[in-house]
Each structure stands twice: as structure tokens, then as C-alpha cells.
Design a protein around this motif. Structure first.
Motif, mmCIF file in Angstrom:
data_model
loop_
_atom_site.group_PDB
_atom_site.id
_atom_site.type_symbol
_atom_site.label_atom_id
_atom_site.label_comp_id
_atom_site.label_asym_id
_atom_site.label_seq_id
_atom_site.Cartn_x
_atom_site.Cartn_y
_atom_site.Cartn_z
ATOM 1 N N VAL A 384 -8.545 -3.121 17.847
ATOM 2 C CA VAL A 384 -9.453 -2.609 16.823
ATOM 3 C C VAL A 384 -9.707 -3.701 15.804
ATOM 4 O O VAL A 384 -9.040 -4.742 15.783
ATOM 5 N N SER A 385 -10.667 -3.453 14.927
ATOM 6 C CA SER A 385 -10.976 -4.429 13.882
ATOM 7 C C SER A 385 -9.856 -4.478 12.856
ATOM 8 O O SER A 385 -9.106 -3.510 12.691
ATOM 9 N N PRO A 386 -9.696 -5.588 12.130
ATOM 10 C CA PRO A 386 -8.652 -5.686 11.107
ATOM 11 C C PRO A 386 -8.751 -4.575 10.055
ATOM 12 O O PRO A 386 -7.726 -4.075 9.569
ATOM 13 N N GLU A 387 -9.964 -4.178 9.704
ATOM 14 C CA GLU A 387 -10.140 -3.124 8.702
ATOM 15 C C GLU A 387 -9.615 -1.784 9.204
ATOM 16 O O GLU A 387 -8.909 -1.071 8.483
ATOM 17 N N VAL A 388 -9.944 -1.443 10.450
ATOM 18 C CA VAL A 388 -9.467 -0.183 11.031
ATOM 19 C C VAL A 388 -7.945 -0.195 11.129
ATOM 20 O O VAL A 388 -7.273 0.789 10.795
ATOM 21 N N TRP A 389 -7.380 -1.314 11.586
ATOM 22 C CA TRP A 389 -5.932 -1.409 11.717
ATOM 23 C C TRP A 389 -5.238 -1.294 10.364
ATOM 24 O O TRP A 389 -4.218 -0.608 10.235
ATOM 25 N N LYS A 390 -5.791 -1.923 9.347
ATOM 26 C CA LYS A 390 -5.207 -1.840 8.006
ATOM 27 C C LYS A 390 -5.237 -0.407 7.494
ATOM 28 O O LYS A 390 -4.240 0.093 6.929
ATOM 29 N N ASN A 391 -6.359 0.294 7.670
ATOM 30 C CA ASN A 391 -6.465 1.679 7.231
ATOM 31 C C ASN A 391 -5.454 2.572 7.958
ATOM 32 O O ASN A 391 -4.802 3.429 7.348
ATOM 33 N N LEU A 392 -5.315 2.353 9.259
ATOM 34 C CA LEU A 392 -4.406 3.169 10.049
ATOM 35 C C LEU A 392 -2.964 2.980 9.618
ATOM 36 O O LEU A 392 -2.239 3.948 9.347
ATOM 37 N N THR A 393 -2.521 1.741 9.535
ATOM 38 C CA THR A 393 -1.123 1.481 9.192
ATOM 39 C C THR A 393 -0.809 1.882 7.752
ATOM 40 O O THR A 393 0.277 2.387 7.474
ATOM 41 N N THR A 394 -1.755 1.679 6.855
ATOM 42 C CA THR A 394 -1.553 2.091 5.463
ATOM 43 C C THR A 394 -1.384 3.603 5.369
ATOM 44 O O THR A 394 -0.490 4.103 4.664
ATOM 45 N N ASN A 395 -2.216 4.341 6.082
ATOM 46 C CA ASN A 395 -2.125 5.798 6.063
ATOM 47 C C ASN A 395 -0.800 6.279 6.638
ATOM 48 O O ASN A 395 -0.150 7.162 6.067
ATOM 49 N N LEU A 396 -0.392 5.721 7.756
ATOM 50 C CA LEU A 396 0.859 6.151 8.385
ATOM 51 C C LEU A 396 2.053 5.860 7.483
ATOM 52 O O LEU A 396 3.032 6.610 7.480
ATOM 53 N N GLN A 397 1.989 4.798 6.710
ATOM 54 C CA GLN A 397 3.093 4.460 5.814
ATOM 55 C C GLN A 397 3.136 5.346 4.583
ATOM 56 O O GLN A 397 4.213 5.651 4.066
ATOM 57 N N SER A 398 1.987 5.776 4.098
ATOM 58 C CA SER A 398 1.956 6.433 2.788
ATOM 59 C C SER A 398 1.826 7.947 2.833
ATOM 60 O O SER A 398 2.215 8.615 1.884
ATOM 61 N N TRP A 399 1.299 8.515 3.899
ATOM 62 C CA TRP A 399 0.978 9.933 3.881
ATOM 63 C C TRP A 399 2.205 10.843 3.853
ATOM 64 O O TRP A 399 2.190 11.892 3.244
ATOM 65 N N ASP A 400 3.243 10.476 4.581
ATOM 66 C CA ASP A 400 4.450 11.307 4.579
ATOM 67 C C ASP A 400 5.413 10.684 3.588
ATOM 68 O O ASP A 400 6.081 9.715 3.890
ATOM 69 N N SER A 401 5.488 11.261 2.388
ATOM 70 C CA SER A 401 5.976 10.551 1.207
ATOM 71 C C SER A 401 7.334 9.874 1.360
ATOM 72 O O SER A 401 7.526 8.768 0.876
ATOM 73 N N THR A 402 8.296 10.502 2.021
ATOM 74 C CA THR A 402 9.615 9.910 2.119
ATOM 75 C C THR A 402 9.570 8.587 2.856
ATOM 76 O O THR A 402 10.383 7.706 2.639
ATOM 77 N N GLY A 403 8.578 8.425 3.712
ATOM 78 C CA GLY A 403 8.510 7.259 4.579
ATOM 79 C C GLY A 403 8.234 5.956 3.878
ATOM 80 O O GLY A 403 8.441 4.905 4.471
ATOM 81 N N TYR A 404 7.796 5.975 2.642
ATOM 82 C CA TYR A 404 7.475 4.690 2.010
ATOM 83 C C TYR A 404 8.245 4.464 0.725
ATOM 84 O O TYR A 404 7.952 3.568 -0.049
ATOM 85 N N VAL A 405 9.271 5.257 0.481
ATOM 86 C CA VAL A 405 10.065 5.073 -0.733
ATOM 87 C C VAL A 405 11.203 4.105 -0.442
ATOM 88 O O VAL A 405 11.843 4.230 0.583
#
Length: 405
Positions: A384-405
Motif C-alpha cells: 500500500v502507499s506510505p500514507e495508507v500504511w501510516k493511517n492503518l498502523t496509527t489507528n491500530l496503535q491508538s484506538w484500543d487505549s491500553t495498547g499505546y500507554v
């Protein structure tokens, strides 16, 4: 009166009603309760602590995470001020038992919510002297066996938050495996009654325990799953341990979706409750990163849509996120072949048999390794494009709150 009205609010929040409504279930009772509640009094009481816990619990369903966290914190501090965490042998046994129940209930609710937010656990076990075992039977239907199991699980949760999610501590694969061993030992040593059935008629306490246990497996291993998916983890090192840990995480996610599905079948699925939404969303995020069990994703999505259409605030927010995730994953995954496939059962095989076998598999150490398993959880950055990959990984890291603390 504040205690009475918050009880009504929670009762209405958990009614399984499907007709359209113009206001949030129970909100009128909730507003009345909070107007009547006195949190500024210098003298804490048992009923004030109970009221604070219930107000915090109701606010979970409103997706008011910090406000619920604050009420649980007040309840803990009032409990400490009253000495509920101490064994008071001078008091009658009946009163000691009531205080014991309230303390451990408060401890569990606060610890679980603290873990959800990724915050430090408030009370150390070394500072608590009150028993976890029942002191006297009051013959009022209270299930001390379930409370004791929840206390043990809350203690393990606190330990995991201090190791896996403490920002000042370096995490290792050994830390993850050690946490898994604790959870496996907990499951193995549960009382026989809690290991015989998960779906119990008119009683969700056992199902709730297993949902929470699977959720803790997920939050323990999810950082590893995410690091493998993003490409930060070298899978050549400790590949056997990594494979086994990720298998257990995926297994826990599948088990929770299936437990929620069966609760819906028997009319005990909570459309407005917070935790069913949380368990479902955490499980779906794991399965999105793994194509091994992607057939469960459509069924899980149906459950979230059901809650979203009923007006559940958290489910509505998650539905927006999941749609965005669908759009991102469609860039490199063919979803057309995916069919909704939750575990079905015949008269010969009960849902409890299926679910208990599934739970057992999560905590059974398998000697053989699947060299191809990690291929299902791999970075797609080149597809995928760098922009799509960045959006995907950022979302997966931040959406489930415990996962990024």
C-alpha cells in the motif's frame, strides 16, 4: 435516594429494548441520582461508596471514561478512609462480611477500569489485610466464589499493567510469557463449577469472568501482535514462543466473539453495556491483523452494528473506526470471499462444550510449531502507499487505549 435512583438507571440501561428512543436509557434516573448525591461530605459511608461505584458503572455506558475513573477513585479513597481494606475483628461477623464484599468489589471495579485506561493501579496487595474468602454465609444469594475469582484475576491484571504497560520498564518476550503462565494457572485452578459451564441461564457472572480473562490475554499479547504486524519484531528470534503467544491471543479474541454471540442467542447480550463493546472491539482489532480467523470478523461486526443501532455511544464510535479499518484493509485484502461464520451448535454439541474446549485450547501448551502461522501476521507496508500504511498502523496503535500507554 441517590443510591435508589442510580439502581433504576442501571436497570433501565440494561433492559433489552429495541424500539427507538428519544433519550439515553436511564438518563433521567441518572441525572436525579447525581443531583442528590453528596460527594463533599467529610464522613464516608457504605452507601456513599456503593453509590459512587454504580454512578461510575453507569457512566461507562455513556463512554465517559475519565468521569467513571474519577468516581471509582473516590470510592477507593472512601473505602480506605473507612478501613474497608483492613480486617476489623472487633466488628460482628455479619458486618465484617459486608465490608469485605464491598472492598473487594471496589478493588476489582477500580483495577479493571484503571487497566482499561492504562493508568497505575491504586492499591498494592501488600497493604490489604481483609480476607478474600467468605467469612460467614449471609444466605442472600451473593456469589463469593465468583468474587474471589475476580479478585485473583484483578491482581494478575495489576501485575501485567506494572510490567507490560509500565512506561519505565523495558518489556521482553519473557515478560509476556510469564504473564500468560499466570493466566493459565488461574484458569487451571478455577473451582470446578466455574469450569463446567460458561453460558448459564439467567446468570452472566461466569461468562463475564471468561470474557475478562480472554480480554487480559489479548491486552497482554496485543503489543507483540502489533509489533509483528508492523514489522518491528524479528520473528526469527524466539519464533516458537512468539508463535504460541500470538496463537493464544488470536484464540482469546475468537473465544470472546463466540461467547458474546451465544449470550445474544440466549437473550443476555448487553446492547447498552460498555464492556461487551470493549471485548468485541479488542477482539476484532486482533482478528483484523490476523487472516487466520477472518471469518469471524463479519459476525463480530454484526454484533457491533446491533449495539450501534440501539444507541450505544461506544459502539457508534467503534462503528466509525471499523468502517475506516475496512476501507484501509480493502487496499490489500479481498473481503469478498469472507462469510460470517460464528460457531453454530447442534443438539448433540452444546455451546458450553464448544466454548470450554476453546478456552482450554488457549491455555494448553502445544509442542508443535506452525512455521506458516506468522506469515498471516506480517507487515503489508509494501503493498500500500506510505500514507495508507501510516493511517492503518496509527489507528491500530491508538484506538484500543491500553495498547499505546
Amino acid at each position: 435516594m441517590a443510591y435508589f435512583f442510580i439502581l433504576l438507571a442501571i436497570g433501565q440501561q440494561y433492559l433489552d429494548e429495541t424500539h427507538a428512543r428519544s433519550e439515553v436509557p436511564g438518563i433521567s434516573y441518572f441525572n436525579t441520582s447525581t443531583r442528590l448525591m453528596d460527594t463533599q461530605s467529610e464522613e464516608p459511608t457504605i452507601q456513599k461508596i456503593q453509590t459512587l461505584l454504580l454512578v461510575g458503572f453507569y457512566q461507562q455506558g455513556l463512554n465517559r471514561s475519565i468521569t467513571a475513573f474519577t468516581h471509582y477513585g473516590c470510592a477507593v479513597r472512601m473505602s480506605l478512609a473507612m478501613g474497608l481494606h483492613r480486617r476489623m475483628k472487633s466488628l460482628p461477623l455479619e458486618e465484617q462480611e459486608q465490608r469485605r464484599r464491598l472492598w473487594w468489589t471496589c478493588f476489582c471495579m477500580d483495577t479493571v477500569w484503571t487497566a482499561k485506561l492504562g493508568q497505575p493501579v491504586h492499591v498494592e496487595m501488600a497493604d490489604i489485610t481483609v480476607d478474600t474468602s467468605e467469612l460467614i454465609t449471609l444466605n442472600d444469594g451473593f456469589n463469593s466464589e465468583i468474587l474471589r475469582a475476580n479478585v485473583q484475576l484483578a491482581v494478575i491484571t495489576g501485575d501485567i499493567m506494572k510490567t507490560i504497560y509500565r512506561p519505565t520498564v523495558k518489556k521482553t518476550i519473557d515478560d509476556l510469557l510469564s504473564a500468560l503462565r499466570k493466566l493459565g494457572s488461574f484458569q487451571k485452578n478455577l473451582p470446578p463449577r466455574l469450569k463446567s459451564s460458561i453460558i448459564v441461564h439467567n446468570d452472566r457472572t461466569v461468562a463475564n469472568l471468561y470474557l475478562r480473562l480472554n480480554q487480559i490475554v489479548i491486552i497482554t499479547i496485543r503489543p507483540l501482535v502489533l509489533s509483528v504486524f508492523i514489522g518491528q519484531q524479528d520473528t526469527n528470534d524466539n519464533s516458537t514462543e512468539i508463535t504460541q503467544a500470538i496463537k493464544r491471543c488470536v484464540g482469546a479474541a475468537c473465544a470472546n466473539i463466540n461467547i458474546l454471540f451465544h449470550l445474544k442467542e440466549v437473550g443476555m447480550f448487553s446492547k447498552f453495556g460498555f464492556w461487551d463493546v470493549r471485548y468485541l472491539f479488542s477482539s476484532l482489532l486482533v482478528l483484523y491483523m490476523s487472516s487466520t480467523d477472518k471469518n469471524l470478523i463479519p459476525g463480530g461486526r454484526d454484533l457491533n452494528r446491533l449495539m450501534s443501532e440501539a444507541g450505544n455511544f461506544t459502539a457508534i464510535e467503534n462503528e466509525i473506526r471499523l468502517r475506516e479499518l475496512d476501507s484501509l484493509f480493502e487496499k490489500f485484502r479481498d473481503e469478498a470471499e469472507t462469510e460470517a461464520k460464528l460457531y453454530q451448535h447442534s443438539d448433540a454439541i452444546s455451546p458450553n462444550t464448544i466454548l470450554l474446549n476453546e478456552i482450554s485450547n488457549i491455555f494448553t501448551t502445544q509442542e508443535e510449531t506452525d512455521d506458516e502461522f506468522l506469515d498471516f501476521i506480517r507487515p503489508f507496508s509494501k503493498e500500500v502507499s506510505p500514507e495508507v500504511w501510516k493511517n492503518l498502523t496509527t489507528n491500530l496503535q491508538s484506538w484500543d487505549s491500553t495498547g499505546y500507554v
